[in-house]
Design an enzyme around this catalytic site. Structure first.
Site, PDB file in Angstrom:
ATOM      1  N   SER A 112       1.240  -1.513   0.231  1.00  0.00           N
ATOM      2  CA  SER A 112       0.011   0.043  -0.193  1.00  0.00           C
ATOM      3  C   SER A 112       0.842   1.362   0.145  1.00  0.00           C
ATOM      4  O   SER A 112       1.479   1.027   0.280  1.00  0.00           O
ATOM      5  CB  SER A 112      -0.982  -0.002   1.435  1.00  0.00           C
ATOM      6  N   ASP A 113       0.605   2.211  -0.267  1.00  0.00           N
ATOM      7  CA  ASP A 113       1.452   3.895  -0.053  1.00  0.00           C
ATOM      8  C   ASP A 113       1.509   3.920   0.800  1.00  0.00           C
ATOM      9  O   ASP A 113       0.885   3.640   2.059  1.00  0.00           O
ATOM     10  CB  ASP A 113       0.790   4.863  -1.799  1.00  0.00           C
ATOM     11  N   HIS A 114       2.044   5.442   1.080  1.00  0.00           N
ATOM     12  CA  HIS A 114       1.819   6.125   2.652  1.00  0.00           C
ATOM     13  C   HIS A 114       0.606   6.380   2.767  1.00  0.00           C
ATOM     14  O   HIS A 114       0.021   7.180   2.311  1.00  0.00           O
ATOM     15  CB  HIS A 114       3.005   6.919   2.167  1.00  0.00           C
ATOM     16  N   GLY A 115       0.449   5.337   3.831  1.00  0.00           N
ATOM     17  CA  GLY A 115      -1.449   6.249   4.921  1.00  0.00           C
ATOM     18  C   GLY A 115      -2.249   5.407   4.367  1.00  0.00           C
ATOM     19  O   GLY A 115      -3.283   5.759   5.049  1.00  0.00           O
ATOM     20  N   ALA A 116      -1.977   5.003   3.568  1.00  0.00           N
ATOM     21  CA  ALA A 116      -3.568   4.402   2.628  1.00  0.00           C
ATOM     22  C   ALA A 116      -4.360   3.730   3.270  1.00  0.00           C
ATOM     23  O   ALA A 116      -6.014   4.031   3.518  1.00  0.00           O
ATOM     24  CB  ALA A 116      -2.918   3.786   1.211  1.00  0.00           C
TER      25      ALA A 116
END
Ligand code: NOJ
Length: 758
Positions: free
Chosen positions: A279-283
């Site tokens: 997942s991307d950062h904080g997603a």
């Protein structure tokens, strides 16, 4: 004798490599089964956590969690002794599982290459490969073993700041660049000391966020997705990329991070991807804002069920996955499967046998950033190939080295603005500015004068934005008129003026969307004043996206697009200005005339009413206040010489399994040696669905001496004629195809052939 024959037959039926692979995959399975059987749920979840030091998570806390087996990978650390220390601690964890050591290696590492939109503008496979290979060599020699690259989001909306990170508007060019990045960074053999595992991103369609507004939604027909936007991710995966990063945006109403159709049906089932999905950062937290999860725990459930393996900057997995398993919401199988993906990759990378790969030199900080570790020659070569000549009236360029040159503008001597976004391991002080490059190139440096000329903008709000976290752009407090007067004074004394204008690097970044793509008023005033001097005026643009430049195009004598060219940018610009390198770059994205034309891209569909020429085009597809065409089309770029291109087809019929050879004869009809990129476009004239007016299907570079002729060949195969038809089948339909061969996407150099039904 008999035995020998049987043995030979046996080996013919079972090639040695597949023996080795099978043996290896059986060993791997046994190893991972055994490991999984020994791991606690905490350790399994640990493998799904990607963490970076910062905020509340101090280095000590991270190290303790690593040793407890609660972290599977770290990112954003680039200092070798720290990485080494982290890996030591991982080897003290209960099952001694080594870490992924990750970093954003986007366009260079210690040596910064041009931004990717610039790298794509080389249209040169060797140059793209060189940038990727050097980046991976430098990153692995710092001890890193995985990166979040390549970014292959198709971008057709320059309002979006991240167009700078991608390879432009076209599926074919972007796929080529993405594939080359994977091959040159990750390499074939993952145990190679120089292999840097790639993570293709941002799956999927992040480049199509509505209105170019960062993190906004995307909505698209499946046909357009499969035909265009998904193609480059698939190409990178087919090239072997072992990891995928998921987009922060939503795809047709469901956030990508929560999108089972995207992450499981398409990626795993249709494409058979067996690597790691990150997942991307904080997603995962953001799924609550997206409105598809009610709270953090629910967000973890939604993400795992959709197909996320690893949580970047993990906040919730450790706490909630065990609870969700106890409650029967998540199954052991789901977590084992995600964990298996991670362990398989670590196994293939050889981390279990060589966890400290490239981590043995204990480089101190000064050595790490030392100038002698840079690959300046490679960076300079890729940078000069990235430059695109957009206008050259009366052959103002190249300049003579004994001319008096006034170098003007807010970007002419700004080291900070050479590198471009995502260049965290680069060092600003090691970059060469255009002023420095020009001074070094000329015979007598006293012939070069300099003036700042204008602030980037009069807008204090912009400076606040640029300097939010770090001082990156300095506002000169002097009155605007004083700065302009100083610039005009230098211009008046010179033979030629070269003005460096455009964007600060912070304007073309993640979270840097713009609605106005013109040069800010302060810079426009400067250009006007320079123009009024009557001196030949060259403008060199530094920017991370297509800008709207209609006014400047009229005003100036010559125009160069130089992007953010990286560490060696200033030298590369000087090479082109003085003709030591004859520009060969071609745009990877159309430059609109105005924001109102966006999206403007060459491979659009025809309409029922193609643009007409009579009655002002009324009742045909057009604007009454603007042409349809962009100011600079995709594939466009001039040279200091001129070329002609003629071509022939080997046949005007093609059988189902046949092929047609296109032979293009290129002639350099000018008086300078130069490189032309010959571009092949195809059009399916009649099909069960409307097909684009033209699609890029091949390109080749050819370097020719003055008056020299050369040949370039392309082979058209049935595979290249396939598309998603009215029933969403990927087929080639018999019928007429147009071929266009030329030097940019506007070429009308057309011939045709028929694909037969036999
Ligand atoms: C967020 C960005 O969207 C992504 O591209 C990047 O790789 C990660 N942060 C890690 O820095």
């Amino acid at each position: 004798m008999m035995k020998k024959i049987i043995l030979v037959l046996f080996f013919l039926a079972f090639p040695i490599s597949s023996f080795a692979e099978n043996a290896n995959s059986e060993d791997k399975k046994a190893f991972i089964d055994d490991l999984l059987s020994k791991m606690t749920i905490t350790e399994k979840v640990g493998q799904l956590r990607l963490v970076s030091v910062g905020g509340n998570l101090t280095l000590d806390k991270v190290l303790d969690q690593i040793e407890a087996g609660e972290i599977g990978g770290i990112f954003n650390t680039v200092v070798e002794p720290d990485l080494s220390n982290m890996q030591d601690r991982a080897l003290k964890s209960p099952n001694k599982i080594p870490l992924f050591l990750g970093f954003d290696v986007i366009h260079g590492h210690r040596t910064v290459f041009p931004i990717n939109l610039g790298i794509a503008s080389t249209w040169d496979r060797n140059a793209i490969g060189k940038a990727a290979q050097v980046s991976a060599d430098e990153a692995t020699s710092d001890g890193l073993n995985i990166t979040w690259s390549p970014m292959v989001d198709i971008t057709r909306d320059p309002r979006w700041g991240r167009v700078s990170e991608g390879f432009g508007e076209d599926p074919y060019l972007t796929s080529e660049a993405g594939r080359i990045f994977v091959k040159n960074m990750q390499k074939q053999i993952l145990t190679d000391n120089k292999s840097l595992v790639t993570t293709v991103k941002h799956f999927a369609l992040y480049g199509a966020v509505e209105a170019g507004r960062e993190y906004n939604s995307t909505d698209m027909s499946e046909r357009k997705m499969f035909q265009e936007y998904l193609v480059p991710y698939k190409a990178a995966i087919d090239a072997g990329s072992r990891a995928v990063m998921v987009s922060l945006a939503s795809v047709n109403g469901i956030p990508a991070t929560a999108n089972h159709w995207l992450l499981t049906d398409v990626l795993r089932h249709q494409w058979h991807f067996d690597g790691v999905v990150i997942s991307d950062h904080g997603a995962i937290r953001e799924l609550i804002n997206h409105g598809v999860a009610s709270d953090p725990k629910d967000a973890v459930r939604v993400a795992i069920k959709a197909g996320i393996d690893v949580s970047m900057n993990d906040e919730y997995f450790l706490k909630y996955i065990p609870e969700l398993i106890n409650e029967g919401v998540l199954t052991d199988d789901e977590i084992n499967q995600a964990c298996r993906h991670v362990l398989e990759l670590k196994y293939d990378m050889g981390l279990f046998t060589n966890p400290h790969r490239n981590l043995d030199r204990q480089l101190d900080i000064d050595t790490m950033f030392a100038n002698n570790r840079l690959h300046r020659e490679e960076a300079r070569d890729v940078a000069r190939r990235s430059i695109v000549l957009l206008k050259n009236k009366n052959k103002v360029l190249p300049l003579a080295k004994n001319q008096k040159i006034a170098v003007i503008g807010p970007l002419a001597d700004s080291k900070r603005d050479m590198l471009g976004s995502w260049s965290g391991a680069g060092r600003v002080n090691l970059a060469v500015t255009p002023l420095e490059g020009i001074q070094k190139a000329v015979k007598n440096p006293n012939l070069v004068s300099y003036a700042f000329g204008a602030n980037l903008s009069d807008d204090q709000q912009l400076y606040k934005f640029l300097n939010l976290y770090d001082m990156t752009a300095k506002y000169d407090e002097r009155p605007a008129d004083t700065m302009i007067a100083e610039a005009v004074k230098q211009a008046n004394k010179a033979d030629v003026v070269v003005a460096f204008v455009g964007e600060a690097e912070g304007m073309a970044h993640e979270s840097s969307s713009r609605t106005d793509l013109s040069l800010p008023a302060s810079q426009k005033r400067l250009i006007k004043a320079l123009k009024a001097t009557g001196k030949p005026l060259v403008i060199a643009l530094m920017n991370g996206r297509p800008l709207t430049l209609t006014e400047e195009f009229e005003q100036v004598d010559a125009m160069l697009e130089t992007w953010f060219l990286g560490t060696e940018g200033g030298n590369a610009i000087a090479d082109v200005l003085f003709g030591d390198y004859n520009p060969s770059g071609k745009l990877a994205m159309s430059f609109p005339m105005s924001v109102g034309q966006i999206p403007v891209y060459y491979s659009h569909l025809n309409t029922g009413r193609p643009k007409g020429t009579v009655n002002m085009g009324k009742y045909t597809t057009s604007y009454f206040d603007s042409p349809n065409e962009p100011l600079f089309p995709f594939g466009f770029g001039l040279s200091y010489t001129n070329f002609t291109i003629n071509y022939s087809l080997s046949s005007n019929e093609m059988t189902k399994n046949g092929e047609i050879v296109v032979t293009a004869t290129v002639e350099n009809i000018g008086d300078k040696q130069g490189t032309q990129t010959v571009q092949l476009y195809l059009q399916d004239v009649t099909a069960t669905v409307s097909r684009p007016v033209k699609e890029l299907m091949g390109f080749e570079n050819i370097n020719l001496k003055p008056h020299e002729k050369g040949e370039v060949k392309f082979v058209i195969k049935p595979e290249m004629l396939k598309f998603w038809n009215d029933k969403m089948q990927y087929v080639a339909e018999p019928g007429k195809f147009n071929v266009f061969v030329g030097s940019d996407s506007t070429t009308q150099n057309k011939q045709s052939f028929t694909l037969l039904d036999k």
